[in-house]
Design a protein around this motif. Structure first.
Motif, PDB file in Angstrom:
ATOM      1  N   ASP A   1     -39.982  22.160 -11.768  1.00 21.43           N
ATOM      2  CA  ASP A   1     -40.228  22.665 -13.125  1.00 21.43           C
ATOM      3  C   ASP A   1     -41.429  21.949 -13.735  1.00 21.43           C
ATOM      4  OD1 ASP A   1     -39.173  20.161 -13.745  1.00 21.43           O
ATOM      5  OD2 ASP A   1     -37.953  20.903 -15.413  1.00 21.43           O
ATOM      6  N   ALA A   2     -42.368  21.530 -12.879  1.00 18.43           N
ATOM      7  CA  ALA A   2     -43.548  20.813 -13.353  1.00 18.43           C
ATOM      8  C   ALA A   2     -44.442  21.696 -14.214  1.00 18.43           C
ATOM      9  CB  ALA A   2     -44.350  20.263 -12.168  1.00 18.43           C
ATOM     10  N   ALA A   3     -44.478  22.997 -13.952  1.00 23.02           N
ATOM     11  CA  ALA A   3     -45.349  23.894 -14.718  1.00 23.02           C
ATOM     12  C   ALA A   3     -44.838  24.080 -16.146  1.00 23.02           C
ATOM     13  CB  ALA A   3     -45.460  25.242 -14.018  1.00 23.02           C
ATOM     14  N   THR A   4     -43.532  24.326 -16.297  1.00 26.94           N
ATOM     15  CA  THR A   4     -42.906  24.495 -17.616  1.00 26.94           C
ATOM     16  C   THR A   4     -41.571  23.770 -17.598  1.00 26.94           C
ATOM     17  OG1 THR A   4     -43.930  26.673 -17.896  1.00 26.94           O
ATOM     18  CG2 THR A   4     -42.063  26.135 -19.326  1.00 26.94           C
ATOM     19  N   GLU A   5     -41.433  22.768 -18.437  1.00 22.40           N
ATOM     20  CA  GLU A   5     -40.220  21.959 -18.436  1.00 22.40           C
ATOM     21  C   GLU A   5     -38.978  22.822 -18.645  1.00 22.40           C
ATOM     22  OE1 GLU A   5     -37.899  19.125 -17.679  1.00 22.40           O
ATOM     23  OE2 GLU A   5     -40.040  18.662 -17.734  1.00 22.40           O
ATOM     24  N   GLY A   6     -37.994  22.663 -17.737  1.00 18.60           N
ATOM     25  CA  GLY A   6     -36.743  23.386 -17.838  1.00 18.60           C
ATOM     26  C   GLY A   6     -36.746  24.740 -17.165  1.00 18.60           C
ATOM     27  N   VAL A   7     -37.889  25.199 -16.702  1.00 17.62           N
ATOM     28  CA  VAL A   7     -37.968  26.468 -15.978  1.00 17.62           C
ATOM     29  C   VAL A   7     -38.222  26.136 -14.509  1.00 17.62           C
ATOM     30  CG1 VAL A   7     -39.136  28.689 -15.742  1.00 17.62           C
ATOM     31  CG2 VAL A   7     -38.854  27.654 -18.010  1.00 17.62           C
ATOM     32  N   TRP A   8     -37.158  26.175 -13.730  1.00 23.99           N
ATOM     33  CA  TRP A   8     -37.254  25.781 -12.331  1.00 23.99           C
ATOM     34  C   TRP A   8     -37.647  26.982 -11.480  1.00 23.99           C
ATOM     35  CZ3 TRP A   8     -36.839  20.978 -10.123  1.00 23.99           C
ATOM     36  CH2 TRP A   8     -36.462  19.947 -10.989  1.00 23.99           C
ATOM     37  N   LEU A   9     -38.723  26.794 -10.727  1.00 24.60           N
ATOM     38  CA  LEU A   9     -39.254  27.844  -9.859  1.00 24.60           C
ATOM     39  C   LEU A   9     -39.318  27.346  -8.432  1.00 24.60           C
ATOM     40  CD1 LEU A   9     -42.411  28.878 -11.956  1.00 24.60           C
ATOM     41  CD2 LEU A   9     -40.103  29.854 -12.128  1.00 24.60           C
ATOM     42  N   TRP A  10     -39.142  28.269  -7.502  1.00 26.55           N
ATOM     43  CA  TRP A  10     -39.512  27.964  -6.120  1.00 26.55           C
ATOM     44  C   TRP A  10     -41.031  28.021  -6.051  1.00 26.55           C
ATOM     45  CZ3 TRP A  10     -35.923  25.574  -3.845  1.00 26.55           C
ATOM     46  CH2 TRP A  10     -34.585  25.962  -3.922  1.00 26.55           C
ATOM     47  N   GLY A  11     -41.637  26.958  -5.565  1.00 27.99           N
ATOM     48  CA  GLY A  11     -43.092  26.880  -5.556  1.00 27.99           C
ATOM     49  C   GLY A  11     -43.700  27.071  -4.189  1.00 27.99           C
ATOM     50  N   THR A  12     -42.908  27.464  -3.223  1.00 31.59           N
ATOM     51  CA  THR A  12     -43.385  27.526  -1.847  1.00 31.59           C
ATOM     52  C   THR A  12     -42.850  28.781  -1.167  1.00 31.59           C
ATOM     53  OG1 THR A  12     -41.469  26.269  -1.051  1.00 31.59           O
ATOM     54  CG2 THR A  12     -43.427  25.008  -1.659  1.00 31.59           C
ATOM     55  N   GLY A  13     -43.462  29.115  -0.031  1.00 29.87           N
ATOM     56  CA  GLY A  13     -42.927  30.166   0.832  1.00 29.87           C
ATOM     57  C   GLY A  13     -42.939  31.545   0.203  1.00 29.87           C
ATOM     58  N   PRO A  14     -42.192  32.487   0.791  1.00 29.22           N
ATOM     59  CA  PRO A  14     -42.163  33.861   0.280  1.00 29.22           C
ATOM     60  C   PRO A  14     -41.507  33.989  -1.086  1.00 29.22           C
ATOM     61  CG  PRO A  14     -40.582  33.582   2.076  1.00 29.22           C
ATOM     62  CD  PRO A  14     -41.419  32.341   2.042  1.00 29.22           C
TER      63      PRO A  14
ATOM     64  N   GLY B   1     -40.518  34.594   7.112  1.00 32.56           N
ATOM     65  CA  GLY B   1     -40.687  35.407   5.923  1.00 32.56           C
ATOM     66  C   GLY B   1     -42.093  35.482   5.382  1.00 32.56           C
ATOM     67  N   MET B   2     -43.052  34.762   5.979  1.00 34.88           N
ATOM     68  CA  MET B   2     -44.429  34.802   5.498  1.00 34.88           C
ATOM     69  C   MET B   2     -45.140  36.030   6.066  1.00 34.88           C
ATOM     70  SD  MET B   2     -44.667  32.248   3.458  1.00 34.88           S
ATOM     71  CE  MET B   2     -46.368  31.744   3.235  1.00 34.88           C
ATOM     72  N   PRO B   3     -46.099  36.600   5.306  1.00 36.78           N
ATOM     73  CA  PRO B   3     -46.732  37.855   5.728  1.00 36.78           C
ATOM     74  C   PRO B   3     -47.421  37.792   7.078  1.00 36.78           C
ATOM     75  CG  PRO B   3     -47.234  37.376   3.432  1.00 36.78           C
ATOM     76  CD  PRO B   3     -46.556  36.162   3.979  1.00 36.78           C
ATOM     77  N   SER B   4     -47.981  36.643   7.439  1.00 37.06           N
ATOM     78  CA  SER B   4     -48.741  36.535   8.682  1.00 37.06           C
ATOM     79  C   SER B   4     -47.903  36.089   9.876  1.00 37.06           C
ATOM     80  CB  SER B   4     -49.905  35.556   8.488  1.00 37.06           C
ATOM     81  OG  SER B   4     -49.418  34.261   8.140  1.00 37.06           O
ATOM     82  N   ASP B   5     -46.607  35.924   9.683  1.00 36.25           N
ATOM     83  CA  ASP B   5     -45.763  35.415  10.767  1.00 36.25           C
ATOM     84  C   ASP B   5     -45.682  36.409  11.927  1.00 36.25           C
ATOM     85  OD1 ASP B   5     -45.183  33.069   9.494  1.00 36.25           O
ATOM     86  OD2 ASP B   5     -43.203  33.680   8.788  1.00 36.25           O
ATOM     87  N   PRO B   6     -45.706  35.903  13.174  1.00 41.01           N
ATOM     88  CA  PRO B   6     -45.492  36.775  14.325  1.00 41.01           C
ATOM     89  C   PRO B   6     -44.015  37.131  14.475  1.00 41.01           C
ATOM     90  CG  PRO B   6     -45.679  34.503  15.049  1.00 41.01           C
ATOM     91  CD  PRO B   6     -45.948  34.501  13.569  1.00 41.01           C
ATOM     92  N   VAL B   7     -43.749  38.156  15.263  1.00 40.03           N
ATOM     93  CA  VAL B   7     -42.373  38.531  15.587  1.00 40.03           C
ATOM     94  C   VAL B   7     -41.969  37.762  16.838  1.00 40.03           C
ATOM     95  CG1 VAL B   7     -40.815  40.402  16.214  1.00 40.03           C
ATOM     96  CG2 VAL B   7     -42.657  40.808  14.567  1.00 40.03           C
ATOM     97  N   LEU B   8     -40.903  36.989  16.736  1.00 43.68           N
ATOM     98  CA  LEU B   8     -40.465  36.135  17.833  1.00 43.68           C
ATOM     99  C   LEU B   8     -39.107  36.566  18.365  1.00 43.68           C
ATOM    100  CD1 LEU B   8     -41.367  32.600  16.397  1.00 43.68           C
ATOM    101  CD2 LEU B   8     -42.739  34.024  17.925  1.00 43.68           C
TER     102      LEU B   8
END
Length: 339
Positions: free
Chosen positions: A220-233, A305-312
């Protein structure tokens, strides 16, 4: 001209050295031409397994019924991980490698519920070893079911998300450094990122089965008290508002009384195994504590889940049911009764 094979990396440095014998000698180097041919990309292996069985209490039984491990450009592998990906009970469930496998070493992690087979060894040797991994329970009447994931490499695979998870030891690492390090990691071409845990199943799997205090991708570094996922999809997704008395628009797994914003704590991590409930979350400053249960010990990387990921196809799955022999809508395959 000069030819060299097997180079790798992003930069090529050319050095020239001369030995002069007179003060008036001059040397000029120009028109240097470097040509190269890129090698074919390394193709990932393909692993398939079958297994849909009923457990017989008091016995040990193979985790898989069939296994196939192939690779178009390699004949060996370095590691395969077999993990109880759901239903795992620490202290009761056990995976064991039976038989003789001279090129493979087995290592059991009770925290993760994972047996790692380490080579290097031929693909055929790994096939044989996987076939000889057995599950057992010390409980007199175990219940429920156990799902197993069998993965080339040593990351943990969760069937419900189709993602891989890896705990990286790094005592004292900051959240920002862990975020950068996670983003620099790859797994068979999958892009890494600090884990974003969006369900209880995922939180239990990569949380309670993590090996220590691990940073995850919430802040919640961007806005105190508003917790966001900051990574990945899930980057930018809001998962919590407020402090301990707040609420979630989807899912959160804070420890009791958390987050409490005690000293500008803007970053989420998984609590130490000494802190219950296991796998729950706590907020910390970027550096965390200098020692004890709230000192950062590493970070959890998620792949998938990332757009560029290969199919494994590097993971096979299987199931052992304890007390229900009836096929279900989600698992309709015929059952093998082991007793």
């Amino acid at each position: 001209s000069y030819t060299i094979n097997g180079l790798s990396g992003l930069n090529l440095e050319i050095r020239a050295s001369f030995h002069t014998t007179a003060n008036n000698e001059n040397y000029t180097i120009d028109n240097i031409l470097v040509t190269g041919t890129a090698s074919a990309p390394n193709e990932p292996p393909v692993l398939t397994t079958t297994g849909n069985q009923v457990y017989c209490p008091g016995t040990a039984m193979p985790v898989v019924e069939t296994v196939s491990l192939t690779d178009t450009d390699d004949t060996t592998a370095f590691a395969v991980a077999i993990q109880i990906s759901s239903g795992y009970i620490n202290g009761e469930d056990l995976l064991t490698l039976t038989g003789t496998h001279p090129s493979i070493t087995a290592s059991w992690s009770a925290v993760e519920g994972k047996l790692t087979l380490t080579g290097p060894a031929t693909l055929a040797a790994f096939e044989s070893a996987i076939s000889n991994v057995e599950y057992s329970s010390s409980a007199p009447n175990p219940s429920g079911s156990r799902d197993f994931s069998i993965t080339v490499g040593d990351a943990n695979f969760l069937p419900t998300t189709g993602h891989y998870y890896e705990y990286v030891d790094a005592i004292g690492i900051t959240w920002t450094a862990a975020n950068a390090a996670a983003s620099a990691r790859t797994y068979f071409g999958l892009q890494g990122y600090l884990a974003t845990l969006t369900s209880q199943v995922e939180a239990d799997f990569s949380g309670s089965q993590a090996l220590g205090v691990g940073w995850i991708g919430g802040s919640d570094a961007a806005t105190e008290g508003v917790w966001l996922w900051g990574t990945g999809p899930e980057s930018g997704t809001n998962f919590w508002n407020g402090t301990a008395g707040g609420s979630s628009p989807n899912f959160a797994f804070w420890n009791t009384g958390e987050p409490n914003q005690s000293g500008d704590e803007d970053y989420a991590h998984i609590t130490h195994p000494n802190v219950n409930p296991n796998g729950s979350w706590n907020d910390l400053t970027n550096t965390g504590a200098a020692s004890g249960n709230y000192q950062p010990q590493g970070y959890v990387v998620e792949y998938g889940g990332m757009p560029s990921d290969p199919v494994l196809s590097i993971t096979g799955t299987s199931t052992i049911r304890m007390d229900d022999v009836s096929p279900t809508a989600s698992n309709p395959a015929p059952l093998t009764v082991y007793c």
